[in-house]
Write an enzyme that holds these catalytic residues in place. Structure first.
Site, PDB file in Angstrom:
ATOM      1  N   SER A 110       0.669  -1.176   0.046  1.00  0.00           N
ATOM      2  CA  SER A 110      -0.022   0.019   0.102  1.00  0.00           C
ATOM      3  C   SER A 110       0.909   1.207  -0.075  1.00  0.00           C
ATOM      4  CB  SER A 110      -0.796  -0.117   1.333  1.00  0.00           C
ATOM      5  OG  SER A 110      -2.133  -0.822   0.748  1.00  0.00           O
ATOM      6  N   LYS A 113       0.314   3.512  -2.874  1.00  0.00           N
ATOM      7  CA  LYS A 113      -0.693   4.821  -2.579  1.00  0.00           C
ATOM      8  C   LYS A 113      -0.335   6.183  -2.590  1.00  0.00           C
ATOM      9  CE  LYS A 113      -4.640   2.051  -0.977  1.00  0.00           C
ATOM     10  NZ  LYS A 113      -4.234   0.721  -0.759  1.00  0.00           N
ATOM     11  N   SER A 168      -6.479   3.391   4.144  1.00  0.00           N
ATOM     12  CA  SER A 168      -5.888   2.725   2.874  1.00  0.00           C
ATOM     13  C   SER A 168      -6.734   2.057   2.330  1.00  0.00           C
ATOM     14  CB  SER A 168      -4.466   1.784   3.354  1.00  0.00           C
ATOM     15  OG  SER A 168      -3.714   1.598   2.381  1.00  0.00           O
TER      16      SER A 168
END
Length: 410
Positions: A110, A113, A168
């Site tokens: 993640s 991102k 997230s």
């Protein structure tokens, strides 16, 4: 100076299995670099050798394997960190104080991102309200981390970014992708954005960091994404938010919290972005400010729940204690053509306000001594988000189901 730390739990070979993943209901086919030359064996605990052809972008020392640091006489070496790669850099100057295998291409989870935010956040007015269509939530990988977006409910772009930064949420990512022209369009834009930032170790296959074959980044590139994100006032604001209210059904709201527990616990911590999958293990990017200096830590492939934060703390402590004495071993490069940040509609006003503020709260009530970004005059804050766990289940007729599950700590 070169040494190696370990042991580290190993990741399984999942490329063939993960090929079953789809984006937008369509298989994604794209040539991509191999994550690393010698993948770890599932039954071997020793850390694998890094590839022999790592990039020297940012300095020739960065292409060399092992820990790279140039200490003064009697200087203390960096702590032994159980990670495949990491770096400690001065956020303002971009000078890298110490590094290990920073151009090793690994799964980012993640932390990718950050690049998604660098790419999409400036394109959408945060006050725009969007009603989520059912198909916008259908393209997510099974078990993706979610903030709780529901079909047929209306959300502001501001709400959705809170879902991305604090939780997230892959559901929030996919709705924002739909507003940006779709998943495939967004992935293409992210790859172009990476090129413009000189993040040459990165290849994007999924905008939310969900494990996909060929999706890789590096500790170096993640640091570039974080550093670029600091130039956007909205990015900084979302990243520093510890908790917020998120829209629910029937005009209700529910509380969401930032999954980064270092906010408010490590003195001067101004934000991070973390991630976890079985393929990536724990990944993390974080920054803190002390006495007018802001340091950035980027760390990849850490095995062991909770170790990432502790090791980030150790690297930050070492950096603040030794930054004045060590010679840099490399640097974070600038975007092609200089700063490529595209300010949001309210960027100019927020930048002026941020530059005028002598200090800000870290979300825990303690004062933070903000460092000003060189040439811009804005405080540095990093992206924060949740992390996920990758699970593979075999189904009948040879079908393989790939899922992610939420975790609180990396």
């Amino acid at each position: 100076m070169s040494y190696r730390s370990g042991p580290v739990a190993q990741r399984a070979a999942i490329g063939a299995v993960a090929a079953a993943c789809f984006l937008g209901g369509t298989p994604v086919a794209s040539a991509a670099p191999t994550p690393h030359k010698n993948p770890p064996s599932p039954t071997t605990s020793a850390e694998p050798e890094p590839p022999g052809n790592m990039s020297g972008l940012g300095g020739n020392r960065l292409a060399q394997p092992g820990v790279q640091v140039d200490l003064p006489p009697g200087g203390a070496p960096p702590p032994a960190i159980e990670a495949y790669s990491w770096l400690v850099a001065d956020m303002t100057s971009g000078q890298i104080l110490a590094a290990k295998n920073v151009h090793w291409q690994l799964a980012p989870a993640s932390t990718l991102k950050m690049l998604f935010a660098d790419t999409v956040l400036p394109k959408l007015d945060k006050n725009t309200v969007h009603t989520v269509a059912p198909q916008e939530l259908e393209a997510m990988g099974d078990g993706s981390s979610k903030v709780g977006v529901k079909e047929n409910l209306a959300y502001s772009v501001h709400d959705l970014w809170n879902g991305v930064f604090l939780q997230s949420g892959n559901d929030a990512v996919h709705v924002l992708c739909a507003m940006n022209g779709g998943v495939e369009t967004t992935v293409a834009q992210m790859n172009e954005r990476a090129k413009s930032l000189q993040a040459n170790d990165t290849h994007v296959m999924s905008p939310d960091g969900y494990d996909m074959p060929g999706q890789v980044s590096s500790a170096y590139d993640l640091a570039l994404f974080a550093r670029e994100g600091m130039k956007n006032a909205d990015f900084r604001s979302y990243a520093s938010t510890k908790d917020s209210q998120f829209p629910g059904k029937d005009n209700t709201t529910f509380g969401i919290q930032n999954t980064n527990t270092m906010l408010g616990s490590y003195p001067g911590m101004i934000g991070v972005k973390n991630g976890y999958t079985t393929n990536a293990q724990n990944t993390f990017v974080g920054a803190a400010t002390h006495d007018g200096r802001t340091l950035l830590v980027s760390i990849m492939h850490v095995a062991g729940k909770g170790k990432t934060y502790e090791q980030t703390k150790q690297l930050l402590d070492w950096g603040f204690g030794n930054a004045a004495g060590v010679k840099p071993v490399g640097s974070l490069v600038d975007p092609v053509g200089g700063s490529s940040g595209s300010p949001s509609a309210s960027e100019s006003k927020k930048t002026a306000q941020a530059a005028a503020a002598p200090a800000a709260a870290d979300g825990s009530g303690s004062s933070v001594d903000w460092a000003l970004w060189a040439g811009v005059g804005i405080p540095a804050v990093l992206l924060v988000g949740g992390v996920t766990m990758f699970v593979v289940r075999k189904r009948g007729w040879g079908r393989t189901e790939i899922t992610f599950e939420d975790e609180i700590l990396p």
